[in-house]
Design a protein around this motif. Structure first.
Motif, PDB file in Angstrom:
ATOM      1  N   UNK A 167      19.202  12.079  72.674  1.00  0.00           N
ATOM      2  CA  UNK A 167      19.077  12.385  71.491  1.00  0.00           C
ATOM      3  C   UNK A 167      17.817  11.185  70.845  1.00  0.00           C
ATOM      4  N   UNK A 168      18.245  10.132  71.480  1.00  0.00           N
ATOM      5  CA  UNK A 168      17.167   8.922  70.911  1.00  0.00           C
ATOM      6  C   UNK A 168      15.763   9.200  71.189  1.00  0.00           C
ATOM      7  N   UNK A 169      15.539   9.607  72.448  1.00  0.00           N
ATOM      8  CA  UNK A 169      14.215  10.077  73.116  1.00  0.00           C
ATOM      9  C   UNK A 169      13.710  11.179  72.182  1.00  0.00           C
ATOM     10  N   UNK A 170      14.330  12.041  71.919  1.00  0.00           N
ATOM     11  CA  UNK A 170      13.925  13.257  71.291  1.00  0.00           C
ATOM     12  C   UNK A 170      13.324  12.794  69.579  1.00  0.00           C
ATOM     13  N   UNK A 181      16.671   4.510  66.608  1.00  0.00           N
ATOM     14  CA  UNK A 181      17.502   3.582  66.711  1.00  0.00           C
ATOM     15  C   UNK A 181      18.949   3.855  66.349  1.00  0.00           C
ATOM     16  N   UNK A 182      19.342   4.544  65.707  1.00  0.00           N
ATOM     17  CA  UNK A 182      21.016   4.859  65.614  1.00  0.00           C
ATOM     18  C   UNK A 182      21.404   5.285  66.784  1.00  0.00           C
ATOM     19  N   UNK A 183      20.794   6.239  67.636  1.00  0.00           N
ATOM     20  CA  UNK A 183      21.215   6.943  68.653  1.00  0.00           C
ATOM     21  C   UNK A 183      21.153   6.202  69.903  1.00  0.00           C
ATOM     22  N   UNK A 184      20.153   5.086  69.848  1.00  0.00           N
ATOM     23  CA  UNK A 184      20.149   4.058  70.867  1.00  0.00           C
ATOM     24  C   UNK A 184      21.427   3.256  70.791  1.00  0.00           C
ATOM     25  N   UNK A 186      24.220   4.167  69.421  1.00  0.00           N
ATOM     26  CA  UNK A 186      25.452   4.897  69.893  1.00  0.00           C
ATOM     27  C   UNK A 186      25.411   4.765  71.404  1.00  0.00           C
ATOM     28  N   UNK A 187      24.511   5.002  71.953  1.00  0.00           N
ATOM     29  CA  UNK A 187      24.551   5.010  73.312  1.00  0.00           C
ATOM     30  C   UNK A 187      24.782   3.674  74.116  1.00  0.00           C
ATOM     31  N   UNK A 188      24.499   2.542  73.449  1.00  0.00           N
ATOM     32  CA  UNK A 188      24.604   1.155  73.939  1.00  0.00           C
ATOM     33  C   UNK A 188      26.115   0.857  73.744  1.00  0.00           C
ATOM     34  N   UNK A 189      26.461   1.366  72.455  1.00  0.00           N
ATOM     35  CA  UNK A 189      28.064   0.975  72.091  1.00  0.00           C
ATOM     36  C   UNK A 189      29.149   1.776  73.011  1.00  0.00           C
ATOM     37  N   UNK A 190      28.419   2.825  73.911  1.00  0.00           N
ATOM     38  CA  UNK A 190      29.625   3.360  74.731  1.00  0.00           C
ATOM     39  C   UNK A 190      29.984   2.440  75.802  1.00  0.00           C
ATOM     40  N   UNK A 191      29.190   1.739  76.065  1.00  0.00           N
ATOM     41  CA  UNK A 191      29.498   0.753  77.034  1.00  0.00           C
ATOM     42  C   UNK A 191      28.828   1.144  78.636  1.00  0.00           C
ATOM     43  N   UNK A 197      18.105   0.510  78.972  1.00  0.00           N
ATOM     44  CA  UNK A 197      18.437   1.316  77.666  1.00  0.00           C
ATOM     45  C   UNK A 197      18.339   0.070  76.717  1.00  0.00           C
ATOM     46  N   UNK A 198      18.679  -0.944  77.004  1.00  0.00           N
ATOM     47  CA  UNK A 198      18.759  -1.986  75.989  1.00  0.00           C
ATOM     48  C   UNK A 198      17.225  -2.285  75.673  1.00  0.00           C
ATOM     49  N   UNK A 199      16.440  -2.408  76.804  1.00  0.00           N
ATOM     50  CA  UNK A 199      14.941  -2.624  76.351  1.00  0.00           C
ATOM     51  C   UNK A 199      14.238  -1.551  75.777  1.00  0.00           C
ATOM     52  N   UNK A 200      14.610  -0.470  75.921  1.00  0.00           N
ATOM     53  CA  UNK A 200      14.243   0.552  74.951  1.00  0.00           C
ATOM     54  C   UNK A 200      14.477   0.273  73.569  1.00  0.00           C
ATOM     55  N   UNK A 201      15.567   0.048  73.363  1.00  0.00           N
ATOM     56  CA  UNK A 201      15.947  -0.282  71.819  1.00  0.00           C
ATOM     57  C   UNK A 201      15.262  -1.456  71.344  1.00  0.00           C
ATOM     58  N   UNK A 202      15.022  -2.472  72.259  1.00  0.00           N
ATOM     59  CA  UNK A 202      14.298  -3.679  71.910  1.00  0.00           C
ATOM     60  C   UNK A 202      12.644  -3.216  71.696  1.00  0.00           C
ATOM     61  N   UNK A 203      12.055  -2.482  72.354  1.00  0.00           N
ATOM     62  CA  UNK A 203      10.774  -1.941  72.195  1.00  0.00           C
ATOM     63  C   UNK A 203      10.696  -1.221  70.859  1.00  0.00           C
TER      64      UNK A 203
END
Length: 297
Positions: A167-170, A181-184, A186-191, A197-203
């Motif tokens: 969803x974040x990529x789309x 940013x919101x979906x990244x 959500x993905x990160x907080x799943x553990x 994936x952390x780097x993509x949010x950082x970018x």
């Protein structure tokens, strides 16, 4: 077999429903399903799951629904109690032992006094320089204790992470950075998020002119995989945007050693030159400091 929370309620006999079940869930309207991007049977199952949670909020604390609790916390910043209601956020002062308190995540490095002088004195004409951002930063999952075994994420967490990542990529492709940013998050907080994936949010954070938040995410990525070259490179880019030339040079150089990228060559040259000049200025300041003190006295 579907998880219990995706099994729609069905009456045992015509005109009679199971205990705690409000009856057969109405079939979703195909036009509504099309607008939502979900299939009718997916909407039907989701509707049934929501109704089941409404009837029995304690199910929210079932281990299989950890991803749903993480979603609520990441998106709305709330934790849910056994009745499905937000837990009041009351600040508490509690003494925790070392065994109970998770290790704090490292903060973004602060520039030294000499380095701060370099930033203020020499980089005023840098067109890519941005102001330093302060919190609140996007949430991160708890840091793993040093020496603790790496736990594999559950299948449910992995599925939820993949769905949010997609969803974040789309959203990013559609230019909706806020949703991405919101979906990244959500993905990160799943553990179950990978270092990349952390780097993509950082970018994305760096694109939004939030370099300190980007540094924080890249540091978290390196906790997951210390050999992630892209994490070092993006963190170096973030340092560069706020004039931390020495840190930028170290990170980008290491990132290029681990994962060489042609597009970063010119940036690597730039930060190397800037870091050298900054070091020369710091040396000159340190050399001149005693003389200034004697003259002042």
């Amino acid at each position: 077999l579907k998880p219990f929370w995706l099994k729609p309620c069905r009456p045992k006999q015509p005109g009679r429903t199971r205990k705690g079940c409000p009856g057969r869930v109405r079939t979703a309207d195909p036009s509504v399903a099309a607008d939502s991007g979900m299939e009718p049977d997916e909407l039907e199952a989701l509707s049934a799951a929501v109704e089941k949670l409404r009837q029995n909020p304690k199910l929210l604390h079932h281990p299989d629904l950890g991803f749903l609790r993480n979603y609520a916390k990441a998106v709305w910043g709330v934790e849910l109690d056994e009745q499905g209601k937000p837990v009041p956020q009351v600040p508490l002062e509690i003494e925790l032992s070392d065994d109970d308190e998770p290790p704090p995540r490292p903060k973004a490095p602060e520039p030294s006094a000499a380095e701060a002088f370099d930033i203020a004195d020499s980089d005023e004409e840098d067109p890519e320089r941005v102001p330093e951002d302060s919190g609140p930063f996007p949430p991160l999952p708890p840091a793993r204790r040093p020496g603790a075994p790496v736990e594999e994420p559950s299948e449910e967490a992995a599925v939820a992470c993949h769905a949010a990542k997609q969803a974040a990529s789309e959203a990013a492709e559609d230019g909706d950075d806020a949703m991405a940013l919101q979906q990244y998050t959500v993905a990160i907080m799943t553990g179950a998020a990978s270092a990349l994936l952390f780097v993509r949010r950082a970018e994305l954070l760096l694109k939004q002119r939030r370099p300190n938040a980007a540094v924080r995410d890249c540091s978290a990525a390196l906790e997951v995989n210390m050999d992630c070259g892209k994490a070092y490179r993006v963190r170096g880019m973030a340092h560069r945007r706020i004039g931390r030339w020495q840190a930028a040079h170290q990170d980008i150089s290491l990132g290029q050693k681990l994962d060489y990228e042609d597009s970063a060559v010119e940036l690597q040259k730039l930060v190397a030159e800037k870091a050298t000049r900054a070091a020369e200025r710091r040396a000159a300041i340190a050399k001149d400091a005693p003389g200034r003190k004697r003259h002042k006295g």
